[in-house]
Scaffold this active site. Structure first.
Site, mmCIF file in Angstrom:
data_model
loop_
_atom_site.group_PDB
_atom_site.id
_atom_site.type_symbol
_atom_site.label_atom_id
_atom_site.label_comp_id
_atom_site.label_asym_id
_atom_site.label_seq_id
_atom_site.Cartn_x
_atom_site.Cartn_y
_atom_site.Cartn_z
ATOM 1 N N LYS A 125 0.861 -1.291 0.117
ATOM 2 C CA LYS A 125 -0.040 0.078 -0.007
ATOM 3 C C LYS A 125 1.104 1.155 -0.097
ATOM 4 O O LYS A 125 1.959 1.129 0.438
ATOM 5 C CB LYS A 125 -0.789 0.061 1.352
ATOM 6 C CG LYS A 125 -2.270 0.979 1.199
ATOM 7 C CD LYS A 125 -3.251 0.125 0.527
ATOM 8 C CE LYS A 125 -4.582 0.739 0.376
ATOM 9 N NZ LYS A 125 -5.718 0.002 -0.035
HETATM 10 P P1 NAD Z 1 -12.983 7.653 -2.382
HETATM 11 O O1 NAD Z 1 -12.136 8.573 -2.377
HETATM 12 O O2 NAD Z 1 -13.513 7.456 -3.787
HETATM 13 O O3 NAD Z 1 -14.318 7.824 -1.375
HETATM 14 C C1 NAD Z 1 -13.903 8.114 -0.185
HETATM 15 C C2 NAD Z 1 -15.256 8.662 0.273
HETATM 16 O O4 NAD Z 1 -15.138 8.566 1.773
HETATM 17 C C3 NAD Z 1 -15.636 9.934 -0.264
HETATM 18 O O5 NAD Z 1 -17.064 10.077 -0.259
HETATM 19 C C4 NAD Z 1 -15.337 10.958 1.058
HETATM 20 O O6 NAD Z 1 -16.354 12.251 1.102
HETATM 21 C C5 NAD Z 1 -15.634 9.939 2.076
HETATM 22 N N1 NAD Z 1 -14.852 10.726 3.412
HETATM 23 C C6 NAD Z 1 -13.633 10.800 3.455
HETATM 24 N N2 NAD Z 1 -13.070 11.225 4.771
HETATM 25 C C7 NAD Z 1 -14.543 11.365 5.407
HETATM 26 C C8 NAD Z 1 -14.861 11.518 6.874
HETATM 27 N N3 NAD Z 1 -13.810 11.903 7.661
HETATM 28 N N4 NAD Z 1 -16.076 11.115 7.184
HETATM 29 C C9 NAD Z 1 -16.888 10.972 6.140
HETATM 30 N N5 NAD Z 1 -16.584 10.432 4.824
HETATM 31 C C10 NAD Z 1 -15.495 10.823 4.618
HETATM 32 O O7 NAD Z 1 -12.434 6.415 -1.626
HETATM 33 P P2 NAD Z 1 -12.706 4.684 -2.044
HETATM 34 O O8 NAD Z 1 -11.801 4.091 -3.303
HETATM 35 O O9 NAD Z 1 -14.235 4.716 -2.244
HETATM 36 O O10 NAD Z 1 -12.406 3.976 -0.729
HETATM 37 C C11 NAD Z 1 -13.185 4.090 0.485
HETATM 38 C C12 NAD Z 1 -12.719 2.955 1.434
HETATM 39 O O11 NAD Z 1 -12.714 1.874 0.821
HETATM 40 C C13 NAD Z 1 -11.117 3.198 1.787
HETATM 41 O O12 NAD Z 1 -11.087 2.628 3.233
HETATM 42 C C14 NAD Z 1 -10.363 2.254 0.771
HETATM 43 O O13 NAD Z 1 -9.293 1.704 1.496
HETATM 44 C C15 NAD Z 1 -11.217 0.991 0.655
HETATM 45 N N6 NAD Z 1 -11.258 0.167 -0.478
HETATM 46 C C16 NAD Z 1 -11.342 0.840 -1.560
HETATM 47 C C17 NAD Z 1 -11.227 -0.026 -2.819
HETATM 48 C C18 NAD Z 1 -11.048 0.643 -4.248
HETATM 49 O O14 NAD Z 1 -11.205 -0.446 -5.258
HETATM 50 N N7 NAD Z 1 -11.268 1.815 -4.655
HETATM 51 C C19 NAD Z 1 -10.977 -1.498 -2.852
HETATM 52 C C20 NAD Z 1 -10.910 -1.802 -1.217
HETATM 53 C C21 NAD Z 1 -11.147 -1.205 -0.216
#
Ligand code: NAD
Length: 439
Positions: A125
């Site tokens: 990561k």
């Molecule tokens: P993203 O940037 O697309 O979205 C993140 C979301 O979280 C946004 O809506 C943002 O406004 C919100 N957010 C950020 N800080 C916040 C806070 N303090 N309070 C409330 N909401 C908040 O990111 P993503 O890719 O959707 O990732 C989200 C989670 O999923 C992370 O933990 C990431 O590690 C995990 N994840 C992502 C993927 C992927 O394929 N993108 C895969 C596995 C896990």
């Protein structure tokens, strides 16, 4: 390039509702989860000592020219936890709270995730400590390219393969690919497509990768519902985070008849007991960059969001959201962890005590890495699969992983997070026993 062993025990971050919190070490939580499972299954002591630490930790400081001519120095990270099963694999996050502790935890979770999904990847990561909303698109491009240059051979298509995570997307992956290719000798460039996954389709991405994590969450919610004779049609859900994972998960739940009643993101909280249309909200968020101000719902608060009565909560934002303080407030039957690490060990204990089911992150959000693996394979074979083929293969793999975790939960009479760890650790233990340690 320098190697660091700093352990950040706590850090500051803005939590939902604008509250500034002293955060616990996420890596300590990973270690506690690991120890619990390792004790339970009596993990071989040699394997245990290898997996208890990360393999490589790279910290880079790099300068970037800003639009106004100023120069800013950024700090970026890449942590490689383990590659016994295959190349290191894991996302890149651009966020102010990114630090060595968080990246170490996220890299470790990736190792377990790939092992549970039975894909030939290890765990890595990375990220940059920054708030991307403060920079122009051209600045973001230069920051991304300079970071890629600073990482150099730390990443590579057969060695360590980044992907999108919080605040990074397919455009950022395309810039990384182009920069990485540009650093290679001309005759090797065309073989480098699989240095990142989550690329735009035209640049070698896979159909279905954008929705893959949310799709995986929904496949597993369906399995859970089947197993518990729970009718999804007419059920309700709430989601924290309306980015890639959260928005796709609730959009894909809509055709199953699940009603979205509250959403929280970094801009605020909205609720509507009559239902929020996730497709309409997605169009609004694309334009306004957050849920705040959405006219077809009422503005609400973080506390009210946590207390919302619903069948399913999907945390899909950041770590440490379900804790000793917040777990008692939840009013749901199932927590499906779209995010990595949204529940800390106290939160876990309270969810179990209160009889709230949990689909743990290292199983629940593995759809992303599974389809990343498909993208990687397609690039290596110069193929492009149809969406239906991708979805079908994802379904098979993630449901098989669900079955393995359910089996382990039964065999050890243990909660699903610990069971998921047991599945991952058993696979790694076998590999280390078979191969031994050089020399
Ligand atoms: P993203 O940037 O697309 O979205 C993140 C979301 O979280 C946004 O809506 C943002 O406004 C919100 N957010 C950020 N800080 C916040 C806070 N303090 N309070 C409330 N909401 C908040 O990111 P993503 O890719 O959707 O990732 C989200 C989670 O999923 C992370 O933990 C990431 O590690 C995990 N994840 C992502 C993927 C992927 O394929 N993108 C895969 C596995 C896990």
């Amino acid at each position: 390039m320098s190697v660091t062993t700093t352990v950040a025990r706590s850090r500051r971050a803005r939590l939902p509702g604008g509250v500034e919190h002293r955060k616990r070490s996420v890596y300590d939580d990973v270690t506690a989860q690991f120890n619990r499972a390792a004790d339970l299954m009596k993990l071989d002591t040699n394997t245990r000592s290898i997996l208890a630490v990360t393999m490589n930790e790279v910290v880079v400081h790099f300068p970037v020219k800003m639009d106004d001519g100023r120069l800013e120095v950024f700090t970026g990270y890449r942590v490689q936890h383990n590659n016994a099963l295959g190349p290191f694999k894991g996302g890149l996050r651009f966020h102010p709270a990114v630090d060595i502790d968080e990246v170490r935890a996220l890299a470790t979770w990736m190792t377990w995730k790939s092992a549970i999904a039975d894909i030939p990847f290890g765990g890595g990561k990375g990220g940059i400590q920054m708030d991307p909303s403060k920079y122009s698109l051209t600045e973001l491009e230069r920051i991304t390219r300079r970071f890629t240059f600073a990482l150099g051979n730390t990443i590579g298509p057969e060695y360590d393969i980044p992907a999108p995570d919080v605040n990074t997307n397919s455009q950022i992956m395309a810039w990384i690919l182009d920069t990485y290719q540009s650093m290679m000798p001309a005759h090797e460039r065309q073989r480098m497509l699989h240095v990142v996954t989550g690329k735009p389709i035209e640049s070698g991405g896979s159909l279905g990768r954008d929705k893959a994590t949310g799709q995986g969450v929904v496949f597993l919610i369906r399995e859970w519902a089947k197993e518990h004779n729970f009718e999804l049609k007419g059920a309700t859900c709430t989601v924290q985070g309306f980015g890639n994972v959260g928005s796709w998960a609730v959009r894909l739940l809509k055709p199953l008849g699940v009603k979205l009643v509250a959403v929280e993101d970094v801009t605020g909280v909205i609720e509507n007991g009559d239902g929020i249309d996730p497709d309409d909200l997605a169009r609004y968020v694309k334009e306004k960059r957050g849920v705040a101000g959405y006219a077809r719902a009422r503005a609400s608060t973080h506390l009210a969001f946590l207390r919302t009565k619903a069948d399913i909560l999907i945390p899909a934002a950041l770590e440490n959201q379900i804790t000793a303080t917040t777990a008692p407030l939840l009013n749901v039957r199932l927590v499906a962890e779209g995010a990595n690490g949204p529940t800390d060990p106290d939160g876990d204990r309270l969810l179990q005590k209160r009889g709230i089911d949990l689909l743990p992150d290292i199983l629940c959000n593995s759809g992303g890495v599974i389809v990343s693996y498909f993208e990687w394979l397609q690039n290596k074979r110069s193929e492009s699969w149809e969406l239906q083929e991708v979805d079908c293969k994802l379904y098979k793999r993630i449901v098989a992983a669900y079955g393995r975790v359910r089996e382990a939960a039964k065999r050890y009479s243990v909660d699903w997070r610990t069971a998921a760890y047991v599945v991952a650790l058993s696979r790694l233990e076998k590999v280390y026993k078979e191969r031994g340690i050089f020399p």
